[in-house]
Write an enzyme that holds these catalytic residues in place. Sequence first.
Site, short mmCIF file in Angstrom:
data_model
loop_
_atom_site.label_atom_id
_atom_site.label_comp_id
_atom_site.label_asym_id
_atom_site.label_seq_id
_atom_site.Cartn_x
_atom_site.Cartn_y
_atom_site.Cartn_z
N ASP A 1 0.82 -1.22 0.00
CA ASP A 1 0.00 0.00 0.00
C ASP A 1 0.85 1.27 0.00
O ASP A 1 2.03 1.25 0.34
CB ASP A 1 -0.89 0.01 1.25
CG ASP A 1 -0.05 -0.10 2.51
OD1 ASP A 1 0.88 -0.95 2.54
OD2 ASP A 1 -0.31 0.65 3.46
N GLU A 2 0.21 2.35 -0.38
CA GLU A 2 0.73 3.70 -0.17
C GLU A 2 2.14 3.94 -0.70
O GLU A 2 2.89 4.70 -0.12
CB GLU A 2 0.68 4.07 1.33
CG GLU A 2 -0.73 4.10 1.87
CD GLU A 2 -0.79 4.59 3.30
OE1 GLU A 2 -1.74 5.30 3.64
OE2 GLU A 2 0.11 4.26 4.11
#
Lengths: 684, 684
Positions: A321-322
């Site tokens: 993620d991210e």
Amino acid sequence: MSIKGFLLSVALLFGSSVLLWAQKTDKENQALMPYPQEITEGTGKFRLNKDFSIYVNAEAHPRLFQAATRFMRRLDSRTGLFFTQHMVTPQSKGQANFSIQAAENAAVKLGMDESYELTVSKDAIQLKAPTDIGALRGLETLLQLVQSDGEGYYFPEMEITDSPRFPWRGLMIDVSRHFQPMDVIKRNIDGMAMVKLNVLHLHLVDDHGFRVESKVFPELTAKASDGEFFTQDEIREIIQYANDRGIRVMPEFDVPGHASSFLVAFPALGSAPGPYSLQRHAGIFDPTLDPTNEDTYTMLDKLFTEMAALFPDEYFHIGGDENEGHHWDANEEIQQFMKEKGLKSNHELQSYFNRKLLTVLQREGKKMMGWDEILQPSLPTSALIHSWRGQEGLAEAAKAGHKAILSNGYYIDLMYPAAQHYLNDPIPASSTLSDKEKKNILGGEATMWTELVTPLTIDSRIWPRTAVVAERLWSSAEVQDVEDMYVRLNGISLKLEREGLTHIRNRDVILRNLVNGRDISSLKVLADVCEPMKGYTRNPEGTLYATYSPYTLFADACIADAPDALVFNQMVEKYLTTKGESSEQIEAYLHQWHQNHERLLPVIKANPVLLEVKDLSLNLSRISMAALDALSGKVDKMSEREKVKWYNNAVAILKESRQQGGRTELQVVNSIEKIIKNKRQYLE
Amino acid sequence: MSIKGFLLSVALLFGSSVLLWAQKTDKENQALMPYPQEITEGTGKFRLNKDFSIYVNAEAHPRLFQAATRFMRRLDSRTGLFFTQHMVTPQSKGQANFSIQAAENAAVKLGMDESYELTVSKDAIQLKAPTDIGALRGLETLLQLVQSDGEGYYFPEMEITDSPRFPWRGLMIDVSRHFQPMDVIKRNIDGMAMVKLNVLHLHLVDDHGFRVESKVFPELTAKASDGEFFTQDEIREIIQYANDRGIRVMPEFDVPGHASSFLVAFPALGSAPGPYSLQRHAGIFDPTLDPTNEDTYTMLDKLFTEMAALFPDEYFHIGGDENEGHHWDANEEIQQFMKEKGLKSNHELQSYFNRKLLTVLQREGKKMMGWDEILQPSLPTSALIHSWRGQEGLAEAAKAGHKAILSNGYYIDLMYPAAQHYLNDPIPASSTLSDKEKKNILGGEATMWTELVTPLTIDSRIWPRTAVVAERLWSSAEVQDVEDMYVRLNGISLKLEREGLTHIRNRDVILRNLVNGRDISSLKVLADVCEPMKGYTRNPEGTLYATYSPYTLFADACIADAPDALVFNQMVEKYLTTKGESSEQIEAYLHQWHQNHERLLPVIKANPVLLEVKDLSLNLSRISMAALDALSGKVDKMSEREKVKWYNNAVAILKESRQQGGRTELQVVNSIEKIIKNKRQYLE
């Protein structure tokens, strides 16, 4: 004033929360949560005495004997009956009055059979399950059923047939941002078992620290953990402890982003020159593994191979993620690599990275799992998608043929009310998925991110709200009465404390620290109507707090669903919508809050650490007074001019009372505003 | 009634203990304990703000940097100032306003230099010590000194020169009878460090379980621990944790008696044929190692060699207590052996046994230590005597040239008041020992035997009373003002909770469990005047409780020095001995207790587990009413006949009120009796 009224007002004056918990109902006592699929209630009672005894079929898994023994001790702690049976063993005799039969011994893995049938009659209790894991679930249900009357403790006669709606019911604990030691993990596993959760997801690695020993790469914890990590022996202990309770343990190694800790130990694997250091604040950081460097894969291959052996679960979470790709964008060699390989975006580059890892994981017999971002057309459907971004991502994954679970809406660290999480369904009634696609949705996980918690406070963020997520994932979709949920939640909360969770007790510890003494009553009155700022507002830009900041202040003693606010808001709603409702209890609360400021002020003066809540307390006092004016009829007797003045003043202080104090907010302002705005005709 | 009087009575009505803790004094806030040797107070204030920073001389031991970092975080938790300095490291700059200088790095062992000098001036703080251990002690003193005023937090200007009176200041924890896991041990080490104790004595082996992993003899824990024991890694972790805090860890392997767990694993080494099983009750049991069997020595040689390496401390405790010799008397071969060897008594046989062990220990570089019973003319003076039986044994050992420490009088498990332990001096003023003999007395140890405690309750038995033992052993013999001690003890008790001890919070947990809800106020009123039965009376014959009994009942929520009883008894003493003293506060307590029964009764009825305290509550109510009659003058207005009747009735209910309930006793009966017997002229 009636005696009852007097007691109420005095109780309000001195014992915050007294009112809420005094209204204890049978339902709260019973506190079945998650609520079983089918219950048939009888009228008889199975009475408990010291001769209560348990039999488990001799072929059952040792974990069931241990759980039955723990059940006996837990019940004894509750009832004080001094049961004579010490341990439940394969040698325990068959004439026991509680008989447990597990047809098979199950492996703790996704899809294990967790169903059971429980029959309580006057003379005997029978728990039957296809597997020992189902029997463990039934034991928790039975323990929730204990009741008492004038003659003593008993289990009410009933038949329960139960099984989970979803097979994946998890709690994620982030042990990177603030490390959580063994005792925190163990007591939370106990809590998970009580509410029939079955996956502990350990978020082991992030920008703030690498929290698991690698024997292949000892520099990971030596350089990037500040000395706070689990040894491999401890991981094995956690897995065994969870397995004994029918709970899987799944590790997450978040790559290629969230990589500061990786890169502190191995800066050469970074997408930027470095140097790297552990992050001390909250946020999304740029350090990212270099997906164009073969050494990255060599290292991850060795590490994942080691960790795949350490964690026996079938699933292996790679995060994903991210990754905002800033370091990729700035790195010319990486840009060149993308051109050469025809990778058109950072997303495609990350997919390239993921596919290389997938090969490793498949070789080690693991199924890959990652957050929304790993979903790409080229991703094999064997990969499980963990949706943190929303229902849409979850549905998209399911439609693409991936198994998927939901965490969006279950972010318990953000301090939203239990009701909000409770009504968040992985397959909402409005879902347009086909039946086949729905089957791809396996459940969900409550996620406990730890930017703002320490071992002192983490339980009060996880519990009791995680119990309602557990109910959403276990019980029928039709079980969704919020009022009823809150009543049962009070009961389960006490039961969780009884088994070792510290969510209730540690609030008082913090309050005693703040007042530097034992009489916390006036501060608790305030704390019981305040909640920590929600979402990401408590820690603006992620920089107000560092990992080493004090988490022992007023906000840390406050919880979501501030108990007195919850009750008060319900009262006001009822009062304003139902004709003829008495305002007596509402006024009692308002009197308490109005007077509390005078009691709290000397405490604040003696403890500078409390100065940050002075205005909060004053505002609560002032808006309470205004509401009392409205309710008591005092305003009605004013001149027109005074009325307007009163109203304008009330509106002004209402506005002030929405200011945060000590990173918390008053939770009764909306209700008080409604009481006051009921008088808005004065302005018109 | 004055406002103050009203508040007092209402406070008494609802918040038990409110009174006690409301009377907070500067002394309690300051709460220096143990009290330093020399203090010179100034008038200035060193003010704290977020720029507070610490410098430690770069050559100091890593443990001092860690302790300084912890100090900063602990102070930040208390003050909420968000100090900007994160870690104190050798790179931290010298312009910090708190400077710590340790001249040498010490080994943590008996006799290490623990002295320090602390100078707080308006602009700077200096802590100087000959060793890093002394600096650790000084850090604890400084942390106790933090104060606040209208401007914020500060340290008061002062100079302290401090060093311990005795070099051996210990806490023994029995982890055999009820195992105490890592978190209990660690938080108690933290508590020890706060009050400058320096020896953790682990009673690892007894009839109830063998609690440390042996790699040479894994069957010891496999067969004789119920799965509850420390791995060797955990022992190393404990030792490191203690060492970081300047605390020694000394193991005890109790032989030849208390040997049930040894003999469950190795029945052939027993003095009787067996079979053996772990004990589940309290008492002195017969299983004893066979001192005539060479295999016994072979086994102990290997075990002690392994354990001597695991535990680096110079001392090795072999127990040696309470061998009543029944199995020796009954064994013909042992009798024959004694004849052959000319051993005239079991005591001489045990000395023979001890001398064989001494050889092993000496070879491994250890000094032997044992309880009183090992003292024999033939015992080399290098052996240290641990006196549990009394001051006489201690003096006898010292006269015979042995080093010796005292535990008699420091049995904190027996629930006697802090004052009693406090005034128990290893070298009482009346001592007839020569100066040279006195030097043989090295200190003492509080002993926490665990027949009746679990991890839930153990802290409330150890703390805060162990702090007064710590003061007795550290501070000057002249520091012995009991009233002053109790005031400071309140302060240190809160500080101990702040650092993680659970002695305050877990009381409420038990009470909430008992009332099955959150409003514990009426039950707490009762609990705050009751104490668990003292000495060995709570568990008659050792058989009322088993190790697996519930320790979650009323007695477990009660503590020594019941807080309201402590205050009330002081008040009554003052009232009866000082002319013109007001009885207003006494009457407020009595009213509270009289009325409490009516409040508590429905709680008892709803919770059968509380039936055991119904009479206790009723009796408290009745004697309180009788005392109120006496104090209010109501009795004086009665007819002579009524007076006699009243008096006889009062005496009768006083007698009843001395009955135990829930294995606790009311602690205000003597004071109330004094109030009533003040009226005994009615009988004459």
